[in-house]
Motif scaffolding. Structure first.
Motif, mmCIF file in Angstrom:
data_model
loop_
_atom_site.group_PDB
_atom_site.id
_atom_site.type_symbol
_atom_site.label_atom_id
_atom_site.label_comp_id
_atom_site.label_asym_id
_atom_site.label_seq_id
_atom_site.Cartn_x
_atom_site.Cartn_y
_atom_site.Cartn_z
ATOM 1 N N UNK A 112 -16.229 -35.836 -52.007
ATOM 2 C CA UNK A 112 -15.499 -37.105 -51.938
ATOM 3 C C UNK A 112 -16.228 -38.088 -51.032
ATOM 4 N N UNK A 113 -16.348 -37.724 -49.733
ATOM 5 C CA UNK A 113 -17.042 -38.604 -48.800
ATOM 6 C C UNK A 113 -18.065 -37.825 -47.992
ATOM 7 N N UNK A 114 -19.219 -38.417 -47.752
ATOM 8 C CA UNK A 114 -20.164 -37.933 -46.743
ATOM 9 C C UNK A 114 -20.252 -39.034 -45.699
ATOM 10 N N UNK A 115 -19.790 -38.723 -44.484
ATOM 11 C CA UNK A 115 -19.610 -39.759 -43.480
ATOM 12 C C UNK A 115 -20.332 -39.422 -42.182
ATOM 13 N N UNK B 189 -23.001 -27.153 -49.448
ATOM 14 C CA UNK B 189 -22.599 -26.227 -50.516
ATOM 15 C C UNK B 189 -21.079 -26.080 -50.560
ATOM 16 N N UNK B 190 -20.441 -25.934 -49.381
ATOM 17 C CA UNK B 190 -18.976 -25.820 -49.353
ATOM 18 C C UNK B 190 -18.339 -27.111 -49.823
ATOM 19 N N UNK B 191 -18.847 -28.248 -49.342
ATOM 20 C CA UNK B 191 -18.291 -29.558 -49.717
ATOM 21 C C UNK B 191 -18.369 -29.761 -51.237
ATOM 22 N N UNK B 192 -19.498 -29.400 -51.828
ATOM 23 C CA UNK B 192 -19.661 -29.575 -53.274
ATOM 24 C C UNK B 192 -18.749 -28.634 -54.059
ATOM 25 N N UNK B 193 -18.607 -27.389 -53.549
ATOM 26 C CA UNK B 193 -17.734 -26.432 -54.237
ATOM 27 C C UNK B 193 -16.297 -26.932 -54.236
ATOM 28 N N UNK B 194 -15.843 -27.447 -53.088
ATOM 29 C CA UNK B 194 -14.466 -27.920 -52.979
ATOM 30 C C UNK B 194 -14.231 -29.183 -53.790
ATOM 31 N N UNK B 195 -15.200 -30.098 -53.757
ATOM 32 C CA UNK B 195 -15.000 -31.377 -54.445
ATOM 33 C C UNK B 195 -15.301 -31.296 -55.934
ATOM 34 N N UNK C 110 -16.024 -28.379 -57.912
ATOM 35 C CA UNK C 110 -15.481 -27.251 -58.673
ATOM 36 C C UNK C 110 -13.968 -27.119 -58.561
ATOM 37 N N UNK C 111 -13.416 -27.510 -57.392
ATOM 38 C CA UNK C 111 -11.985 -27.298 -57.172
ATOM 39 C C UNK C 111 -11.185 -28.589 -57.087
ATOM 40 N N UNK C 112 -11.871 -29.725 -57.178
ATOM 41 C CA UNK C 112 -11.178 -31.006 -57.217
ATOM 42 C C UNK C 112 -10.467 -31.382 -55.928
#
Length: 218
Positions: A1-4, A49-55, A57-59
């Motif tokens: 969603x966001x990279x801040x 990797x965690x951020x991408x999986x959550x955003x 793959x898991x929405x």
């Protein structure tokens, strides 16, 4: 969603509704609030990797926060859902974690000064193994533990999200490990002296005196 970046957001502490002695860091960005999910030290790849999986793959609605030598992932939460209330950063609970961090860092430096880098590295590995078995936050890797050992304990935003049961476990195992490595408990005086950096040092010492594992540090 966001990279801040850190300057993009505001981070405040709120009271844990299940444990009034514990504070929870909350990230605020554009009217939305996010709760800390995991810290990664300087390992950006793991955080990404965690951020991408959550955003992807898991929405999930998440923030990847980039700070100097530290990355963290935060998940969106509504404050009224966790029934939190804003408090200042020096309230009970936070200072207990800060006090235990000062003790932990003082003991680690004592081991490093007396026994050298190699033994300090072994000490750190033993400590990491214990913390992973105890499912401590910010113990997923040696880099995460090194971050804990190097952060400023007086900065309440940076301190780990450990409850009182974790602090008791840490005090007991830290005393056992340090006694084993150093051959005596002379490190206790140095560790307790480190508490003088904390404005609430008297309260932390009083807490140590009345808790089972805290009594090891007198």
């Amino acid at each position: 969603m966001f990279i801040l970046k850190r300057h993009d957001v505001e981070i405040v502490n709120v009271q844990n509704p299940q444990n009034k002695d514990q504070q929870i860091p909350i990230l605020q960005y554009q009217g939305q609030t996010f709760r800390l999910l995991n810290m990664f030290g300087d390992n950006r790849d793991e955080a990404l990797a965690l951020w991408r999986d959550l955003t992807d793959n898991k929405g999930k609605a998440c923030v990847l926060l980039e700070e100097p030598q530290r990355f963290s992932v935060w998940g969106r939460v509504k404050l009224d859902q966790i029934h939190t209330a804003a408090t200042d950063t020096s309230s009970a609970g936070t200072y207990l974690v800060q006090g235990c961090l000062l003790i932990l860092q003082a003991v680690y430096l004592e081991v490093e000064d007396i026994l050298g880098t190699r033994q300090a590295g072994s000490f750190k590995q033993d400590l990491l193994k214990f913390m992973q078995q105890g499912k401590f936050a910010q113990s997923e890797s040696i880099n995460a533990l090194e971050t804990v050992l190097s952060i400023n304990p007086l900065n309440s935003v940076q301190i780990p999200n450990w409850d009182e049961s974790k602090l008791q476990l840490l005090l007991g195992e830290l005393h056992r490990l340090a006694s084993s490595y150093l051959g005596n408990d002379s490190f206790v005086d140095t560790a307790v002296d480190a508490l003088n950096e904390l404005p609430e040092s008297a309260s932390v010492i009083a807490w140590l005196q009345k808790t089972p594992k805290g009594k090891l540090w007198q």
